[in-house]
Every structure is written in structure tokens, then in C-alpha cells.
Design a protein around this motif. Sequence first.
Motif, mmCIF file in Angstrom:
data_model
loop_
_atom_site.group_PDB
_atom_site.id
_atom_site.type_symbol
_atom_site.label_atom_id
_atom_site.label_comp_id
_atom_site.label_asym_id
_atom_site.label_seq_id
_atom_site.Cartn_x
_atom_site.Cartn_y
_atom_site.Cartn_z
ATOM 1 N N VAL A 209 28.130 18.807 7.184
ATOM 2 C CA VAL A 209 27.309 19.852 6.828
ATOM 3 C C VAL A 209 28.299 20.634 5.764
ATOM 4 N N ALA A 210 27.699 20.830 4.754
ATOM 5 C CA ALA A 210 28.543 21.455 3.661
ATOM 6 C C ALA A 210 28.169 22.965 3.714
ATOM 7 N N LYS A 211 29.236 23.731 3.761
ATOM 8 C CA LYS A 211 29.154 25.139 3.664
ATOM 9 C C LYS A 211 29.218 25.585 2.217
ATOM 10 N N VAL A 212 28.221 25.824 1.440
ATOM 11 C CA VAL A 212 27.996 26.143 0.125
ATOM 12 C C VAL A 212 28.271 27.668 -0.026
ATOM 13 N N ASN A 213 29.571 27.934 -0.394
ATOM 14 C CA ASN A 213 29.760 29.208 -0.655
ATOM 15 C C ASN A 213 29.496 29.756 -2.132
ATOM 16 N N THR A 214 28.556 30.452 -2.085
ATOM 17 C CA THR A 214 28.241 31.255 -3.486
ATOM 18 C C THR A 214 28.754 32.526 -3.790
ATOM 19 N N GLY A 215 29.460 32.841 -2.939
ATOM 20 C CA GLY A 215 30.388 34.426 -3.234
ATOM 21 C C GLY A 215 29.610 35.542 -2.882
ATOM 22 N N LEU A 216 28.570 35.280 -2.232
ATOM 23 C CA LEU A 216 27.404 36.277 -1.810
ATOM 24 C C LEU A 216 27.758 36.435 -0.490
ATOM 25 N N SER A 217 27.774 38.082 -0.241
ATOM 26 C CA SER A 217 28.165 38.109 1.471
ATOM 27 C C SER A 217 26.961 39.031 2.098
ATOM 28 N N TYR A 218 25.740 39.174 1.814
ATOM 29 C CA TYR A 218 24.813 39.888 2.128
ATOM 30 C C TYR A 218 24.132 39.242 3.355
ATOM 31 N N GLU A 219 24.400 38.251 3.475
ATOM 32 C CA GLU A 219 23.832 37.359 5.044
ATOM 33 C C GLU A 219 24.862 37.490 5.746
ATOM 34 N N PRO A 220 25.019 38.170 6.991
ATOM 35 C CA PRO A 220 26.166 38.304 8.203
ATOM 36 C C PRO A 220 26.480 36.791 8.661
ATOM 37 N N ASP A 221 27.649 36.664 9.089
ATOM 38 C CA ASP A 221 28.169 35.494 9.865
ATOM 39 C C ASP A 221 27.948 34.319 9.374
ATOM 40 N N PHE A 222 28.055 33.972 8.192
ATOM 41 C CA PHE A 222 27.785 32.437 7.419
ATOM 42 C C PHE A 222 28.530 31.438 8.118
ATOM 43 N N GLU A 223 29.747 31.691 8.331
ATOM 44 C CA GLU A 223 30.723 31.032 8.835
ATOM 45 C C GLU A 223 30.525 30.474 10.332
ATOM 46 N N LYS A 224 30.210 31.429 10.942
ATOM 47 C CA LYS A 224 29.668 31.225 12.524
ATOM 48 C C LYS A 224 28.411 30.540 12.577
ATOM 49 N N LYS A 225 27.512 30.543 11.626
ATOM 50 C CA LYS A 225 26.393 29.788 11.414
ATOM 51 C C LYS A 225 26.507 28.382 11.259
ATOM 52 N N ILE A 226 27.413 28.189 10.345
ATOM 53 C CA ILE A 226 27.817 26.916 9.852
ATOM 54 C C ILE A 226 28.294 26.058 11.134
ATOM 55 N N GLU A 227 29.462 26.773 11.509
ATOM 56 C CA GLU A 227 29.657 26.190 13.072
ATOM 57 C C GLU A 227 28.937 25.671 13.887
ATOM 58 N N GLU A 228 27.957 26.514 14.127
ATOM 59 C CA GLU A 228 26.988 26.380 15.253
ATOM 60 C C GLU A 228 26.124 25.288 14.977
ATOM 61 N N PHE A 229 25.685 25.119 13.628
ATOM 62 C CA PHE A 229 25.018 23.965 12.877
ATOM 63 C C PHE A 229 25.846 22.714 13.166
ATOM 64 N N ALA A 230 26.890 22.857 12.833
ATOM 65 C CA ALA A 230 27.641 21.657 12.945
ATOM 66 C C ALA A 230 27.955 21.268 14.378
ATOM 67 N N LEU A 231 28.175 22.286 15.311
ATOM 68 C CA LEU A 231 28.308 21.703 16.695
ATOM 69 C C LEU A 231 26.965 21.127 17.378
ATOM 70 N N ASN A 232 26.084 21.966 16.993
ATOM 71 C CA ASN A 232 24.667 21.366 17.600
ATOM 72 C C ASN A 232 24.146 20.041 17.055
#
Length: 264
Positions: A209-232
Motif C-alpha cells: 500500500v502506498a502512502k501518497v503524501n500530498t503535503g496536505l494535513s487537513y485529514e487527521p491520522d493519515f499515517e495511523k490509517k495507512i498502518e491500519e489498512f496495511a495490517l488489515n
Amino acid sequence: MTVMGIIGCRIFEDEIVHVLANDPEAEKIYLIKNEENIGLLHKLKSQGLDPVVLPFYELRTYLKQSDEFSIIVQLQEIGLHTDPARLKSKTYTNLNLMSRFADGILLFYGLCGHAFSRMQKDFSYFRCSLKLLQDRSAGEPAQPLEDCIAAALGGNSRYREILKSNSDTFFLTPMWAGNWKTAFRADEKFFPGFEFTPENLRELGYRKVAKVNTGLSYEPDFEKKIEEFALNFGFEVVELKGSKEIAQESYILMQKMLLNPLKA
């Protein structure tokens, strides 16, 4: 009075917040009253903006009272891409409504599986300008984006290059990471006979799964949600540098066409 309309997928919510929050020309922002605009409303307010929320039928009264450069925004639900016919139908309905008020309409969409490939022909009778997000890569003629991931990665060419070495990768932007269950109807049938499960994604060849970092931070917990997706899904996480430039450039181009048509 000049009015710019925006119709877009909620996947572009953060990009729309970014362009509006950084536009000194946007004197008045109107959000069409519906549940798809709720997240956008909260994010705009967090940036110190105070949009007016109202239904389509009240717009004309408000616009008649203003000589300002105004923006009207109508977002559409995540997941419409799974049904191109429905995506096209809903977007065309909103385009017809928005065209009654706007001098130009920018769609925060790519071609989305060619759902919008005939849009210019279908609306050739429109009195207002109509544009999809544009890829204006150096040395190439302007063309619509293939999809939202192409927009997030900086254009069609870069998207294709990345796919060559990441064919086993599932791409997630911040909004995708926060809404993938809704977007892919994880609790339903994604397509007839297909369920969005780890087994089925692996059968399709996905391993990362690729974490596409657009440099925008309006959506919280991006890294945590990526990790949850990857684990799932049992995927490895890779990070890719994203971009907000296409959204910014497309917005500025439409604005220039409306405010300074001779210079655009």
C-alpha cells in the motif's frame, strides 16, 4: 459579479480546502446544503473561512445581492467511480443545476474510466466554461487527468512511470485512507461477484500500500490509517511523494479565465 462553480468528488476535499484557503480573490464561498459538504465545511472553518450553506433554490437570491467574486461548491459521494453510469448521471444533473448560476465550472475529477470523455460535447450548448482537472506537464499539451491518483502524483506521465515499478501497489491519499471502506463498499459487493477482502486483493496481485503524501494535513491520522489498512490486508507500506500542484494550477487557470479572460 463573477461566479465560479466547483463540482467534485469528496476525495478532493483537502485539495479544495487548500485552493480556497489560499485564494485572496475568493470573497464569498457558498456550499450547497447536503451531507457530502459537511466535512468540507468543517475544514474550511478550521482555516478561518466562513462559507454560506444553502440549497440550490436559494442561491439566486444571495448572488443577486453580491458584486463579489463568489465560489459555489457541490461535492459528490465517494464511491461513485464503482458505477460510471451513476457517476455520469449524478454529475450531469449537478452540472445542469450549477450552470444556472456559474460563469465557469471546474470539476475536481479525472476522466474516471472515461465517464466524462464526452462531457465537452454533451455540454457544448453551455454558456459557461467547463473544465476537468488538467495535466499541464512541461512539453506536453494540456489533457484531463486519468483519475484522482494521477492528480495526487503530479500528472498522468508520472503516474504511469510509478505504476511500472509499483504494479503490486494499492495507492492511498489522505482522503482515500480515511474513507476506503465507504469508497470500496467494503461491507458490500464491490463489483458483482467481488468482495473487497485481503484474499481477493492478493489474488489481483496487490502486495503493498502506498502512502501518497500530498503535503496536505487537513485529514487527521493519515499515517495511523495507512498502518491500519496495511495490517488489515497484510501489505507492506511504501511512501510516495505526492503533489497538490495540479489542483492548484487548474483552479488558478479557471479563475483567470473568469476574472481576466483576455490574459488567460
